[in-house]
Design a protein around this motif. Structure first.
Motif, PDB file in Angstrom:
ATOM      1  N   THR A 226      37.262  31.438  33.176  1.00  0.00           N
ATOM      2  CA  THR A 226      38.723  31.451  33.188  1.00  0.00           C
ATOM      3  C   THR A 226      39.263  32.073  34.466  1.00  0.00           C
ATOM      4  OG1 THR A 226      38.764  31.626  30.784  1.00  0.00           O
ATOM      5  CG2 THR A 226      40.759  32.270  31.951  1.00  0.00           C
ATOM      6  N   TYR A 227      38.660  33.161  34.910  1.00  0.00           N
ATOM      7  CA  TYR A 227      39.201  33.889  36.054  1.00  0.00           C
ATOM      8  C   TYR A 227      38.571  33.517  37.385  1.00  0.00           C
ATOM      9  CZ  TYR A 227      41.720  36.788  32.783  1.00  0.00           C
ATOM     10  OH  TYR A 227      42.568  37.216  31.821  1.00  0.00           O
ATOM     11  N   ILE A 228      37.441  32.855  37.387  1.00  0.00           N
ATOM     12  CA  ILE A 228      36.789  32.578  38.669  1.00  0.00           C
ATOM     13  C   ILE A 228      37.545  31.522  39.473  1.00  0.00           C
ATOM     14  CG2 ILE A 228      35.151  30.787  37.969  1.00  0.00           C
ATOM     15  CD1 ILE A 228      33.046  32.348  39.591  1.00  0.00           C
ATOM     16  N   SER A 229      38.139  30.562  38.815  1.00  0.00           N
ATOM     17  CA  SER A 229      38.876  29.514  39.530  1.00  0.00           C
ATOM     18  C   SER A 229      40.091  30.070  40.272  1.00  0.00           C
ATOM     19  CB  SER A 229      39.278  28.404  38.560  1.00  0.00           C
ATOM     20  OG  SER A 229      39.984  27.408  39.229  1.00  0.00           O
ATOM     21  N   PRO A 230      40.975  30.854  39.632  1.00  0.00           N
ATOM     22  CA  PRO A 230      42.096  31.425  40.390  1.00  0.00           C
ATOM     23  C   PRO A 230      41.652  32.355  41.511  1.00  0.00           C
ATOM     24  CG  PRO A 230      42.526  31.605  38.042  1.00  0.00           C
ATOM     25  CD  PRO A 230      41.116  31.121  38.199  1.00  0.00           C
ATOM     26  N   ILE A 231      40.569  33.100  41.287  1.00  0.00           N
ATOM     27  CA  ILE A 231      40.075  33.994  42.334  1.00  0.00           C
ATOM     28  C   ILE A 231      39.585  33.185  43.530  1.00  0.00           C
ATOM     29  CG2 ILE A 231      38.213  35.601  42.919  1.00  0.00           C
ATOM     30  CD1 ILE A 231      38.543  36.765  40.088  1.00  0.00           C
ATOM     31  N   LEU A 232      38.854  32.110  43.260  1.00  0.00           N
ATOM     32  CA  LEU A 232      38.348  31.295  44.359  1.00  0.00           C
ATOM     33  C   LEU A 232      39.481  30.619  45.118  1.00  0.00           C
ATOM     34  CD1 LEU A 232      35.240  29.664  42.669  1.00  0.00           C
ATOM     35  CD2 LEU A 232      35.247  31.392  44.465  1.00  0.00           C
ATOM     36  N   LEU A 233      40.507  30.192  44.419  1.00  0.00           N
ATOM     37  CA  LEU A 233      41.616  29.495  45.075  1.00  0.00           C
ATOM     38  C   LEU A 233      42.539  30.451  45.820  1.00  0.00           C
ATOM     39  CD1 LEU A 233      42.565  26.917  42.309  1.00  0.00           C
ATOM     40  CD2 LEU A 233      41.514  26.422  44.518  1.00  0.00           C
ATOM     41  N   GLN A 234      42.921  31.545  45.181  1.00  0.00           N
ATOM     42  CA  GLN A 234      43.954  32.415  45.739  1.00  0.00           C
ATOM     43  C   GLN A 234      43.416  33.538  46.612  1.00  0.00           C
ATOM     44  OE1 GLN A 234      45.988  33.641  42.212  1.00  0.00           O
ATOM     45  NE2 GLN A 234      46.667  31.557  41.732  1.00  0.00           N
ATOM     46  N   VAL A 235      42.291  34.099  46.257  1.00  0.00           N
ATOM     47  CA  VAL A 235      41.782  35.258  46.993  1.00  0.00           C
ATOM     48  C   VAL A 235      40.893  34.828  48.151  1.00  0.00           C
ATOM     49  CG1 VAL A 235      40.416  37.379  46.826  1.00  0.00           C
ATOM     50  CG2 VAL A 235      41.956  36.748  44.975  1.00  0.00           C
TER      51      VAL A 235
ATOM     52  N   GLN B 233      39.112  25.449  48.807  1.00  0.00           N
ATOM     53  CA  GLN B 233      39.882  24.275  48.397  1.00  0.00           C
ATOM     54  C   GLN B 233      39.553  23.936  46.953  1.00  0.00           C
ATOM     55  OE1 GLN B 233      42.181  22.948  50.389  1.00  0.00           O
ATOM     56  NE2 GLN B 233      41.635  24.503  51.910  1.00  0.00           N
ATOM     57  N   GLU B 234      40.433  23.164  46.304  1.00  0.00           N
ATOM     58  CA  GLU B 234      40.230  22.825  44.890  1.00  0.00           C
ATOM     59  C   GLU B 234      38.953  22.018  44.666  1.00  0.00           C
ATOM     60  OE1 GLU B 234      43.461  21.330  42.597  1.00  0.00           O
ATOM     61  OE2 GLU B 234      44.911  22.530  43.697  1.00  0.00           O
ATOM     62  N   ASN B 235      38.594  21.162  45.600  1.00  0.00           N
ATOM     63  CA  ASN B 235      37.378  20.368  45.408  1.00  0.00           C
ATOM     64  C   ASN B 235      36.111  21.213  45.525  1.00  0.00           C
ATOM     65  OD1 ASN B 235      37.522  20.806  48.129  1.00  0.00           O
ATOM     66  ND2 ASN B 235      37.412  18.661  48.713  1.00  0.00           N
TER      67      ASN B 235
ATOM     68  N   CYS C  64      26.293  42.875  42.644  1.00  0.00           N
ATOM     69  CA  CYS C  64      27.678  43.348  42.512  1.00  0.00           C
ATOM     70  C   CYS C  64      28.069  44.222  43.700  1.00  0.00           C
ATOM     71  CB  CYS C  64      27.861  44.116  41.217  1.00  0.00           C
ATOM     72  SG  CYS C  64      27.843  43.080  39.760  1.00  0.00           S
ATOM     73  N   TYR C  65      27.149  45.057  44.157  1.00  0.00           N
ATOM     74  CA  TYR C  65      27.432  45.901  45.319  1.00  0.00           C
ATOM     75  C   TYR C  65      27.676  45.060  46.563  1.00  0.00           C
ATOM     76  CZ  TYR C  65      26.935  49.365  48.970  1.00  0.00           C
ATOM     77  OH  TYR C  65      27.163  50.151  50.062  1.00  0.00           O
ATOM     78  N   CYS C  66      26.851  44.040  46.764  1.00  0.00           N
ATOM     79  CA  CYS C  66      27.026  43.177  47.932  1.00  0.00           C
ATOM     80  C   CYS C  66      28.349  42.416  47.867  1.00  0.00           C
ATOM     81  CB  CYS C  66      25.869  42.184  48.038  1.00  0.00           C
ATOM     82  SG  CYS C  66      24.316  42.950  48.485  1.00  0.00           S
ATOM     83  N   LEU C  67      28.719  41.947  46.692  1.00  0.00           N
ATOM     84  CA  LEU C  67      29.972  41.214  46.559  1.00  0.00           C
ATOM     85  C   LEU C  67      31.186  42.108  46.764  1.00  0.00           C
ATOM     86  CD1 LEU C  67      29.246  38.795  43.594  1.00  0.00           C
ATOM     87  CD2 LEU C  67      29.597  38.199  45.995  1.00  0.00           C
ATOM     88  N   GLN C  68      31.141  43.342  46.319  1.00  0.00           N
ATOM     89  CA  GLN C  68      32.291  44.206  46.494  1.00  0.00           C
ATOM     90  C   GLN C  68      32.385  44.756  47.910  1.00  0.00           C
ATOM     91  OE1 GLN C  68      32.760  47.795  46.741  1.00  0.00           O
ATOM     92  NE2 GLN C  68      30.596  48.186  47.065  1.00  0.00           N
ATOM     93  N   SER C  69      31.281  44.799  48.628  1.00  0.00           N
ATOM     94  CA  SER C  69      31.320  45.330  49.981  1.00  0.00           C
ATOM     95  C   SER C  69      31.939  44.352  50.968  1.00  0.00           C
ATOM     96  CB  SER C  69      29.920  45.735  50.448  1.00  0.00           C
ATOM     97  OG  SER C  69      29.093  44.599  50.541  1.00  0.00           O
ATOM     98  N   LEU C  70      31.869  43.068  50.673  1.00  0.00           N
ATOM     99  CA  LEU C  70      32.491  42.041  51.513  1.00  0.00           C
ATOM    100  C   LEU C  70      33.345  41.121  50.642  1.00  0.00           C
ATOM    101  CD1 LEU C  70      29.375  41.144  53.662  1.00  0.00           C
ATOM    102  CD2 LEU C  70      31.339  42.466  54.403  1.00  0.00           C
ATOM    103  N   PRO C  71      34.508  41.600  50.155  1.00  0.00           N
ATOM    104  CA  PRO C  71      35.249  40.828  49.163  1.00  0.00           C
ATOM    105  C   PRO C  71      35.865  39.536  49.682  1.00  0.00           C
ATOM    106  CG  PRO C  71      36.497  42.736  49.837  1.00  0.00           C
ATOM    107  CD  PRO C  71      35.136  42.851  50.479  1.00  0.00           C
ATOM    108  N   ASN C  72      36.103  39.403  50.959  1.00  0.00           N
ATOM    109  CA  ASN C  72      36.738  38.197  51.479  1.00  0.00           C
ATOM    110  C   ASN C  72      35.759  37.245  52.160  1.00  0.00           C
ATOM    111  OD1 ASN C  72      39.290  38.956  50.593  1.00  0.00           O
ATOM    112  ND2 ASN C  72      39.597  40.224  52.396  1.00  0.00           N
ATOM    113  N   SER C  73      34.497  37.466  51.971  1.00  0.00           N
ATOM    114  CA  SER C  73      33.492  36.637  52.623  1.00  0.00           C
ATOM    115  C   SER C  73      33.202  35.394  51.794  1.00  0.00           C
ATOM    116  CB  SER C  73      32.205  37.442  52.824  1.00  0.00           C
ATOM    117  OG  SER C  73      31.223  36.628  53.372  1.00  0.00           O
ATOM    118  N   LYS C  74      33.418  34.227  52.376  1.00  0.00           N
ATOM    119  CA  LYS C  74      33.145  32.970  51.686  1.00  0.00           C
ATOM    120  C   LYS C  74      31.649  32.705  51.595  1.00  0.00           C
ATOM    121  CE  LYS C  74      37.335  30.499  52.851  1.00  0.00           C
ATOM    122  NZ  LYS C  74      37.879  29.307  53.472  1.00  0.00           N
TER     123      LYS C  74
END
Length: 86
Positions: A14-23, A27-29, A72-82
């Motif tokens: 439920t929450y991963i889609s808005p996070i991927l799009l907005q944060v 792209q939607e595809n 989780c540590y790696c993801l929080q350390s670089l929150p805007n990294s695609k």
């Protein structure tokens, strides 16, 4: 207890889609592909985790929790990294 496991997966979807799009600005595809990869990862982890738990329970739990903490540590350390979400 099983209901909490299923509820957590639906919450993530439920929450991963808005996070991927907005944060992160995907792209939607690209969201569909990422959700498919997420589902495959969950499936593989369940299969491997089950085999490891049958083999040696406590060492498996400790190793999997450490790996989860590291991810989780790696993801929080670089929150805007695609690149972390690809």
């Amino acid at each position: 207890m099983t209901i909490f496991g299923f509820a957590s997966v639906f919450t993530a979807f439920t929450y991963i889609s808005p996070i991927l799009l907005q944060v992160t600005g995907f792209q939607e595809n690209g969201v569909t592909l990422i959700l498919v990869l997420f589902g495959l990862g969950v499936t593989i982890r369940n299969l491997v985790g089950g085999k490891l738990a049958d083999w040696k329970l406590m060492p498996s739990i400790i190793v999997l929790l450490i790996l989860q903490w590291l991810s989780c540590y790696c993801l929080q350390s670089l929150p805007n990294s695609k690149c972390l979400l690809c």
